[in-house]
Enzyme design. Sequence first.
Site, short mmCIF file in Angstrom:
data_model
loop_
_atom_site.label_atom_id
_atom_site.label_comp_id
_atom_site.label_asym_id
_atom_site.label_seq_id
_atom_site.Cartn_x
_atom_site.Cartn_y
_atom_site.Cartn_z
N LYS A 298 -37.28 -5.10 29.62
CA LYS A 298 -36.22 -5.35 30.65
C LYS A 298 -35.02 -5.11 30.08
O LYS A 298 -34.93 -5.16 28.81
CB LYS A 298 -36.39 -6.91 31.22
CG LYS A 298 -36.42 -7.83 29.92
CD LYS A 298 -36.82 -9.14 30.40
CE LYS A 298 -36.67 -10.18 29.00
NZ LYS A 298 -37.44 -11.48 29.30
N TYR B 114 -4.10 -9.04 17.52
CA TYR B 114 -3.90 -10.16 18.73
C TYR B 114 -3.93 -11.63 18.07
O TYR B 114 -4.63 -12.00 17.45
CB TYR B 114 -4.87 -10.10 19.92
CG TYR B 114 -4.68 -8.84 20.78
CD1 TYR B 114 -3.66 -8.25 21.54
CD2 TYR B 114 -5.90 -8.05 21.00
CE1 TYR B 114 -3.52 -7.11 22.06
CE2 TYR B 114 -6.05 -6.83 21.80
CZ TYR B 114 -4.54 -6.33 22.33
OH TYR B 114 -4.58 -5.16 22.96
#
Length: 361
Positions: free
Chosen positions: A33, A246
């Site tokens: 999956k 940042y």
Amino acid sequence: MQRAWVEVDLDAVVHNATSIQRRSGKPLLPMVKADAYGMGAIEVCRALEPLDPWAFGIAALAEAAELRAAGIARRILVFTPLLPSDFPEARRLSVTPTLGTADAIRSWIDSGGGAWHLGVDTGMHRAGVEWWRVGELAALAAESPPEGAFTHFHSADTNDASLEEQQMRFRLSLEQLGARPRILHAENSPAVERQTPSPWDVVRPGVFLYGVGGGRGSRLDPAPVAHLRARVVEIHEVNGGESVSYGATWRAPGKRRVATLAIGYADGYRRLFSSLGQVILRGRRAPVVGRVTMDMTMIDVTGISCEVGDVATLLGRAGDDHLDINQMCDAVDLLPYELLVGLKLRAPRVYVRGGSIAAAE
Ligand SMILES: *Cc1c(COP(=O)(O)O)cnc(C)c1O
């Protein structure tokens, strides 16, 4: 030239699958999956085909469509409950649904029937019929006997007692069913690591195939599968007191040499590694400094004679050194499953077999 990529070692996937198969003594139902946990479902299924797995496990019909289109003909089970409106498509794709309510079983039979597996909830409370109510489905099961029945463990990685209790509940639930379905299954990766041989008919490993598990005294250690690489694209001198990235969360304690890697959280290198991650470059460890940004990540390379164009390793093996996914994730409280699945975001996958690059996607 690639800026950032994930090397997927398919030999390691096969190695891990083989050791699970040996330990459990049972055929595999490999969980592929989420694009095989980000590693590429088509390539992983093809690599596992020679082991003759009993079936492949997925979560969504779109995943089955992709595998069928690629020529994967083996049995496929879908483990997230389908809505009855999806049943015709499931049948068209020869997908075996897992069903856990009387309404869903009734719809499956009335819309044409076919193989199905009964999902039994033994404590997860996610999907499937509650273990003590399985008797209520006995008449439906007699009308269209399920090929298999299964349950799922909620704490196999941490708790033996709950695993035992869930298995006992599963056994009790099956007694209410009358006939025993041919294929019973329960074990995810940590459960296979815990019990050998498997008391059930097939096993459902997922994350172990992709290099996660072992440790804590386990006798099974997976080979690493995912190796995340990125290139150095610029190198700067940063003066003491200057900040990097940042939020100015990191400041150079003195004059530092800082390299910029062309990889960021949009490539799956998680922001959690800001000022905490480590990278292997030219055989040395370099720490991540400041925040990981969407497209770039900075590392402190003071004292490392590196150049623009060099390849850094952010996860997996590089020479004799190894950034182990389990340890890396532990350090930042991240689930290794999440790290793997995120690697499919932007960085292309490059497939490796026998230690060499086999095919690029
Ligand atoms: C994902 C999943 C597995 C595999 O779990 P791992 O912990 O990755 O081994 C097994 N069974 C079901 C139903 C699942 O959803």
